[in-house]
Design a protein around this motif. Structure first.
Motif, mmCIF file in Angstrom:
data_model
loop_
_atom_site.group_PDB
_atom_site.id
_atom_site.type_symbol
_atom_site.label_atom_id
_atom_site.label_comp_id
_atom_site.label_asym_id
_atom_site.label_seq_id
_atom_site.Cartn_x
_atom_site.Cartn_y
_atom_site.Cartn_z
ATOM 1 N N LEU A 403 0.853 -1.184 0.000
ATOM 2 C CA LEU A 403 0.000 0.000 0.000
ATOM 3 C C LEU A 403 0.892 1.238 0.000
ATOM 4 N N ARG A 404 0.804 2.035 -1.086
ATOM 5 C CA ARG A 404 1.706 3.169 -1.241
ATOM 6 C C ARG A 404 1.003 4.513 -1.150
ATOM 7 N N ASP A 405 -0.324 4.514 -1.203
ATOM 8 C CA ASP A 405 -1.055 5.767 -1.092
ATOM 9 C C ASP A 405 -2.516 5.439 -0.825
ATOM 10 N N SER A 406 -3.195 6.347 -0.130
ATOM 11 C CA SER A 406 -4.597 6.116 0.182
ATOM 12 C C SER A 406 -5.279 7.444 0.477
ATOM 13 N N ILE A 407 -6.536 7.537 0.099
ATOM 14 C CA ILE A 407 -7.339 8.713 0.422
ATOM 15 C C ILE A 407 -8.800 8.291 0.485
ATOM 16 N N THR A 408 -9.545 8.863 1.422
ATOM 17 C CA THR A 408 -10.972 8.582 1.581
ATOM 18 C C THR A 408 -11.764 9.857 1.343
ATOM 19 N N ILE A 409 -12.835 9.735 0.564
ATOM 20 C CA ILE A 409 -13.680 10.870 0.232
ATOM 21 C C ILE A 409 -15.107 10.570 0.673
ATOM 22 N N PHE A 410 -15.700 11.487 1.431
ATOM 23 C CA PHE A 410 -17.074 11.334 1.913
ATOM 24 C C PHE A 410 -18.036 12.088 1.002
ATOM 25 N N ARG A 411 -19.219 11.536 0.856
ATOM 26 C CA ARG A 411 -20.260 12.208 0.081
ATOM 27 C C ARG A 411 -20.694 13.495 0.758
ATOM 28 N N LYS A 412 -20.851 13.449 2.073
ATOM 29 C CA LYS A 412 -21.334 14.599 2.811
ATOM 30 C C LYS A 412 -20.172 15.495 3.240
#
Length: 529
Positions: A403-412
């Motif tokens: 795992l070299r990169d990660s990002i989480t995006i929320f709808r709200k």
């Protein structure tokens, strides 16, 4: 000799001796296309034979049978077979095998999509540019079998169809799309264990050369502009709308494509079932590893997606390739991600090999092989998706599904607390050669949020329409293997040289790692000496 063989054959047939016909061979194993909650298309290729049958059921005993049709692929005896299974149950696992005459495939599995209203969570993968590198001819097979399939088993457990909903490929599937053998040898065969159980949705890259083989092998949604069937299309899965586009010469400037895209986005804006839009096209708008690969027309797509996300609050992504490496960026004013998902086999564009540039949008760029996992959370109260870059390394440094990169995006929206200005204080006199702007530490009502970006503005007017200084900084900026943002806490920024004896106004806003901006701070002023 030829006459003697012909006479002998006629004699044997006339005497009632049957001459055995060659049994069809499966050249391309079954692969899945155009999945819907109640239907799916299955295709395969054989060396001969017209019969196109799929035996299927909810257990390995199968029990049901569907017929389709076959068609020529290369002006030879070989045939591509296509069968659509209908009357399926949504979000249900099925077993199947294909048959042409007396030739059977193994038994495989697939899982139908859910309805958006089912609020199911699911995963998809995006990868591109798997065209053969003759120095690493088996790389795509390795990425599929040692990379993706092993990653799915280790990370999620269970079988592949339960863990992966769809495969997105933003172009360059083969080195030369006009060469028939490359489709079998370089694309389908290396990935047959994956494509037999998970639907694959590609778009055209420049290496496909707009080949007839591409359109014969794939049965993509035909909901694009009628005259350009399968050049652009969209497919819904759960709460996600995937949009496929053609960024190649001869199509990138076709007005019909952008008119169609705008209509799809307008429809998506009104569709409460869709929370996220993922577009894929081959050419990048900007590329840190390979500037010559950039295309201005891709910027038009980016602008349309940015406008859509800001207007609707529905986050979006554009997946791309062409540059052989991974990059992850984000738009400054919009909840929109830029994701380069290469390389899944094509020769790496190594750092320093070509002209590059450190763009503000990109936080991470890596000259490595790999694929991008997208985990979509269908929870209706708080839907979100997570992007994960899984790396196979490069020639200098092998990585085993790291795992070299990660990002989480929320709808709200999850706004951070508005920052407060510290210095310079209101009406303070400062050096015109440059002043340090300072604000307080980042705060958020959400415990796990952290300070990921700051946006500073200085203007001679309080409306900030004409800026004297602007800076947008990320918490990380991996460029040429170095984090250029290391040790920057994002709470201060030095201006450039300003005009002497002038009153300026300044402000700042903070962003968290999920692309949520705070409101702008209150405006303060200072005077230069």
């Amino acid at each position: 000799m030829r006459k003697i063989s012909l006479i002998l054959s006629c004699f044997l047939i006339g005497a009632g001796v049957m001459v055995a016909q060659e049994k069809p061979q499966i050249l391309v194993q079954p692969y899945l296309q155009n999945a819907e909650p109640n239907s799916i298309t299955i295709k395969w290729e054989t060396s001969s034979g017209e019969e196109s049958i799929v035996e299927w059921g909810t257990t390995p005993k199968l029990g049901k049978k569907s017929k389709g049709f076959a068609y020529d692929i290369n002006f030879s005896d070989s045939r591509v077979h296509e069968v659509e299974l209908t009357n399926l149950e949504r979000f249900t696992e099925y077993y199947y095998r294909v048959r042409t005459d007396k030739t059977y495939s193994d038994i495989f599995q697939f899982k139908t999509p859910p309805f958006a209203s089912d609020n199911e969570s699911f995963n998809m993968v995006a990868m591109s540019d798997m065209q053969i590198d003759h120095n690493e001819p088996d790389k795509f097979r390795e990425i599929i079998n040692d990379g993706l399939i092993q990653y799915l088993k280790k990370t999620y457990g269970g079988d592949v169809p339960s863990n992966l909903a769809m495969v997105l490929v933003p172009g360059d599937l083969v080195e030369n799309g006009a060469k028939y053998h490359q489709w079998k040898d370089h694309f389908f065969n290396p990935a047959e264990k994956l494509f037999a159980e998970v639907p694959v949705y590609p778009v055209l890259g420049n290496h496909e050369r707009n080949s007839v083989f591409y359109f014969k092998y794939f049965s993509l949604p035909e909901n694009g502009t009628p005259a350009y069937a399968e050049h652009w299309w969209y497919k819904d899965y759960g709460n996600v709308r995937v949009i496929g586009l053609n960024s190649n010469e001869g199509y990138r400037d076709v007005g019909y494509q952008y008119e169609w895209l705008q209509k799809v986005l307008d429809d998506t804006a009104k569709n409460d079932d869709i929370d996220f839009v993922f577009a894929q096209l081959h050419h990048p708008h900007k590329s840190e590893l390979w500037i010559p690969g950039e295309e201005k027309s891709s910027g038009k797509v980016v602008k349309m997606l940015e406008g859509f996300s800001t207007k609707t609050g529905k986050p979006s992504i554009h997946f791309f390739g062409h540059t052989h490496g991974y990059s992850r960026g984000q738009s400054k004013d919009h909840k929109h991600l830029w994701i380069n998902v290469a390389s899944a086999g094509g020769a790496i564009d190594n750092w320093g090999e070509f002209e590059g540039r450190d763009y503000d949008e990109f936080s991470v760029t890596q000259d490595e092989y790999g694929f991008v996992m997208v985990e979509v959370d269908g929870n209706p109260s708080d839907p979100k998706f997570t992007i994960k870059r899984i790396s196979r390394g490069n020639q200098e440094h092998f990585r085993n599904n790291e795992l070299r990169d990660s990002i989480t995006i929320f709808r709200k929206a999850r706004k951070p607390i508005t920052p407060k200005l510290i210095s310079p204080e209101n009406n303070e006199t400062v050096d015109f050669k440059g002043v340090f702007l300072k604000a307080n530490a980042f705060e958020s009502p959400f415990n796990r949020a952290f300070h990921a970006a700051s946006h500073w503005q200085v203007s001679e007017n309080t409306d900030f329409e004409k800026l004297s200084f602007e800076r947008w900084k990320q918490h990380e900026n991996w460029y040429y293997k170095v984090n250029r943002q290391e040790n920057d806490n994002l709470t201060d920024e030095k201006t450039e040289r300003l005009k002497p004896n002038t009153t300026y106004y300044w402000r700042v806003r903070y962003r968290d790692q999920n692309l949520n901006w705070s409101d702008w701070s209150q405006t303060s002023s200072f005077k230069t000496n």
